[in-house]
Scaffold this motif. Structure first.
Motif, PDB file in Angstrom:
ATOM      1  N   TRP A 232       0.834  -1.207   0.000  1.00 12.43           N
ATOM      2  CA  TRP A 232       0.000   0.000   0.000  1.00 12.43           C
ATOM      3  C   TRP A 232       0.866   1.254   0.000  1.00 12.43           C
ATOM      4  CZ3 TRP A 232      -0.542   3.430   4.359  1.00 12.43           C
ATOM      5  CH2 TRP A 232      -1.436   4.493   4.130  1.00 12.43           C
ATOM      6  N   PHE A 240      -3.174   5.309  -6.780  1.00  8.78           N
ATOM      7  CA  PHE A 240      -4.494   5.670  -6.233  1.00  8.78           C
ATOM      8  C   PHE A 240      -4.280   6.651  -5.085  1.00  8.78           C
ATOM      9  CE2 PHE A 240      -3.095   1.507  -4.663  1.00  8.78           C
ATOM     10  CZ  PHE A 240      -2.946   1.759  -3.304  1.00  8.78           C
ATOM     11  N   ILE A 243      -7.024   8.620   0.276  1.00  7.25           N
ATOM     12  CA  ILE A 243      -8.385   8.283   0.691  1.00  7.25           C
ATOM     13  C   ILE A 243      -9.109   7.713  -0.528  1.00  7.25           C
ATOM     14  CG2 ILE A 243     -10.553   9.170   1.618  1.00  7.25           C
ATOM     15  CD1 ILE A 243      -9.000  11.390   2.978  1.00  7.25           C
ATOM     16  N   SER A 244      -9.166   6.402  -0.595  1.00  3.92           N
ATOM     17  CA  SER A 244      -9.811   5.704  -1.709  1.00  3.92           C
ATOM     18  C   SER A 244     -10.181   4.306  -1.235  1.00  3.92           C
ATOM     19  CB  SER A 244      -8.858   5.627  -2.913  1.00  3.92           C
ATOM     20  OG  SER A 244      -7.692   4.885  -2.579  1.00  3.92           O
ATOM     21  N   TRP A 245     -10.978   3.613  -2.053  1.00  5.52           N
ATOM     22  CA  TRP A 245     -11.375   2.266  -1.648  1.00  5.52           C
ATOM     23  C   TRP A 245     -10.180   1.317  -1.649  1.00  5.52           C
ATOM     24  CZ3 TRP A 245     -10.653  -2.084  -4.499  1.00  5.52           C
ATOM     25  CH2 TRP A 245     -10.403  -1.935  -5.872  1.00  5.52           C
ATOM     26  N   GLN A 246      -9.203   1.575  -2.538  1.00  6.44           N
ATOM     27  CA  GLN A 246      -8.007   0.728  -2.547  1.00  6.44           C
ATOM     28  C   GLN A 246      -7.218   0.883  -1.242  1.00  6.44           C
ATOM     29  OE1 GLN A 246      -8.892   2.813  -5.020  1.00  6.44           O
ATOM     30  NE2 GLN A 246      -8.424   1.975  -7.051  1.00  6.44           N
ATOM     31  N   SER A 247      -7.065   2.129  -0.783  1.00  3.10           N
ATOM     32  CA  SER A 247      -6.366   2.362   0.478  1.00  3.10           C
ATOM     33  C   SER A 247      -7.111   1.719   1.636  1.00  3.10           C
ATOM     34  CB  SER A 247      -6.210   3.871   0.734  1.00  3.10           C
ATOM     35  OG  SER A 247      -5.300   4.453  -0.171  1.00  3.10           O
ATOM     36  N   GLY A 248      -8.432   1.884   1.641  1.00  5.08           N
ATOM     37  CA  GLY A 248      -9.227   1.293   2.718  1.00  5.08           C
ATOM     38  C   GLY A 248      -9.100  -0.219   2.752  1.00  5.08           C
ATOM     39  N   ALA A 249      -9.139  -0.841   1.562  1.00  5.42           N
ATOM     40  CA  ALA A 249      -9.047  -2.300   1.497  1.00  5.42           C
ATOM     41  C   ALA A 249      -7.675  -2.790   1.958  1.00  5.42           C
ATOM     42  CB  ALA A 249      -9.335  -2.774   0.071  1.00  5.42           C
TER      43      ALA A 249
END
Length: 517
Positions: A232, A240, A243-249
């Motif tokens: 990450w 990415f 703050i994005s869905w990739q970071s959250g995942a």
């Protein structure tokens, strides 16, 4: 040379320390292999543009040639440390040397960027083992009170490898009859020589155990959690947004894996990272301080080398020479503080002093720009090196003094693991901050000069291909932005000062193992 049986530690007989001559003979092999292991991570820094160009690789693959080694080295460090507690330490060191040598040879023969990344990942497993096991073996040979002066040699080797690697890499790629593949081949003969020397000279206490249990689940969870976190960090703000869905995942998955690892470790019969050791005050504080030291050790060489080459216009060889003050600081203070610690038995004063000096050095580097006097920059680098030299190895020494010989591997590797993790995260985050700041400064500089941003290749690192006016703007952007990231480093290093002040004032023991009483 006549080989003598290795001393065996039993419940009825304490391990007998080696004499000075035996220690120096074994230490020569250990320092050789530690040098090439650390050199493997720094020697490619100035050679990477030519390597990736020759293999027709992409910018993402450029990053992963370095990141792959850091990932596997960091994730495997605590596993190697635990294996050293369960099996023969000498055998473990030799196994790590073989893994490292094979990975180096395969890296040198790589025919594509993908093959090189895979080979570097395998090489990183050996690097992680050597970084952890060298300190483990030294702890098994030398009592903490006497270990201070020998730790000075470790600090010197790390300094030369960290600062001298980029210089050597530049010389190799600039030598027509060598070429970039020798950046990987050059360490193999030295590693094999070290293997032979250690076979003949290394005699460490070995604990004979028949009830060995390997915590495969815990090891796998730790490796997966750490790897996902570092992946990450490698891609965030590039592929990415933060703050994005990739970071959250990725962050959520990493936290979940590491939380599960803690749960497994708390119930495992032979945990890879013994939580009882980590919860000890000295170990916990040493881990916090090691994060700051790791950032200095890794980030100093990476960003200062880039500052001198891009921000100031020096060649790779000249940039390597200009970082000598930092190497001198590490070398001088690690040797002197080690001898003083051996004389007094007290380690906390030197760790605290080193942490304070480290913050001062970073704070001074925080004011540099593309026109700062090289004398000023050299003085600041000297302070950073001095801070690292007084604190890096002594933090490990403080932890080793608090644990019995049977846990010395896990304790040493745990500190090394967090130092490497902190350094890797620090370099990645500071690199992302630097890239964003440089891009903003270049855009502003082009606008003020009345140069259209499109079509100028202002973000290119191949400065020779840029017009003179754009080249000056890019150099100024890199030179001025570097000070900003060192200001951030100084703030983070304050955590190391607080952790060092909270350490218990102890007197190092003179025996290899803790007194049973």
């Amino acid at each position: 040379m006549t080989s003598t049986p290795e001393p065996v530690a039993t419940a009825h007989r304490a391990p007998v320390p080696m004499n000075h001559r035996q220690i120096m003979e074994a230490l020569s092999g250990l320092l050789l292999v530690l040098f090439v292991a650390m050199l493997s991570g720094t020697v490619v820094s100035t050679a990477l543009p030519q390597i990736i160009g020759a293999l027709d690789g992409s910018q993402t693959q450029y990053t992963w040639v370095v990141t792959a080694t850091l990932l596997t080295a960091t994730a495997s460090t605590p596993i190697w440390g635990k294996l050293a507690d369960l099996f023969d330490k000498k055998t473990m060191v030799q196994a790590a040397i073989v893994v490292f040598a094979v990975g180096s040879v395969v890296s040198g023969f790589a025919q594509s960027a993908g093959q090189l990344i895979a080979a570097r990942a395998f090489q990183g497993i050996g690097v992680g083992g050597l970084q952890a096991l060298v300190q483990v073996v030294i702890a098994a040979m030398i009592p903490p009170r006497e270990r201070g002066r020998y730790n000075g040699y470790l600090g010197a080797v790390m300094a030369v490898a960290t600062v001298g690697g980029p210089l050597l890499g530049g010389l190799i790629v600039d030598t027509s009859w060598l070429g970039w593949r020798w950046c990987f081949f050059i360490g193999v003969p030295v590693a094999l020589i070290a293997l032979v020397v250690l076979q003949a000279t290394l005699k460490v206490p070995s604990v004979r155990r028949t009830d060995v249990k390997i915590d495969y689940l815990g090891a796998g969870l730790i490796a997966a959690g750490v790897s996902l976190l570092l992946v990450w960090i490698s891609f965030v703000d590039d592929s990415f947004a933060w703050i994005s869905w990739q970071s959250g995942a990725m962050v959520g998955g990493s936290v979940a894996l590491l939380a599960l690892a803690v749960f497994v470790e708390s119930r495992a019969a032979e945990p890879v990272v013994p939580l009882g050791i980590v919860r000890q005050r000295t170990t916990a504080l040493a881990i916090l301080a090691s994060v700051a030291v790791g950032m200095a050790m890794f980030g100093g060489a990476v960003f200062l080398g880039q500052y001198f080459q891009i921000g100031r216009g020096y060649t790779p060889t000249e940039a390597g020479l200009l970082t000598i003050p930092m190497m001198a600081g590490v070398l001088g203070t690690s040797v002197v503080s080690g001898r003083l610690i051996t004389r007094s038995g007290r380690v906390k004063p030197y760790i605290v002093t080193g942490a304070v000096v480290l913050v001062a050095g970073f704070a001074l580097l925080g004011v540099v720009d593309h026109e700062t006097s090289l004398v000023f920059v050299g003085g600041a680098m000297l302070l950073v090196g001095a801070g690292v030299g007084m604190s890096m190895q002594n933090l490990v020494l403080a932890v080793q003094n608090t644990v019995p010989l049977r846990d010395i591997g896990a304790a040493s590797a745990t500190v090394a693991f967090f130092r490497s993790l902190g350094g890797t995260i620090g370099v990645s985050v500071l690199g992302a901050v630097l890239a964003r700041d440089v891009a903003d400064r270049i855009t502003d500089g082009l606008r003020q000069a009345g140069i259209p941003a499109s079509g100028t290749s202002g973000g290119s690192l191949n400065l020779n291909a840029l017009p003179e006016s754009v080249r000056h703007i890019v150099r100024a952007a890199y030179g001025d932005s570097t000070g900003h990231i060192f200001t951030i480093s100084a703030c983070i290093a304050v955590v190391g000062v607080v952790a060092a002040l909270l350490l218990k004032p102890i007197v190092l023991r003179s025996s290899l193992d803790l007194d049973k009483g």
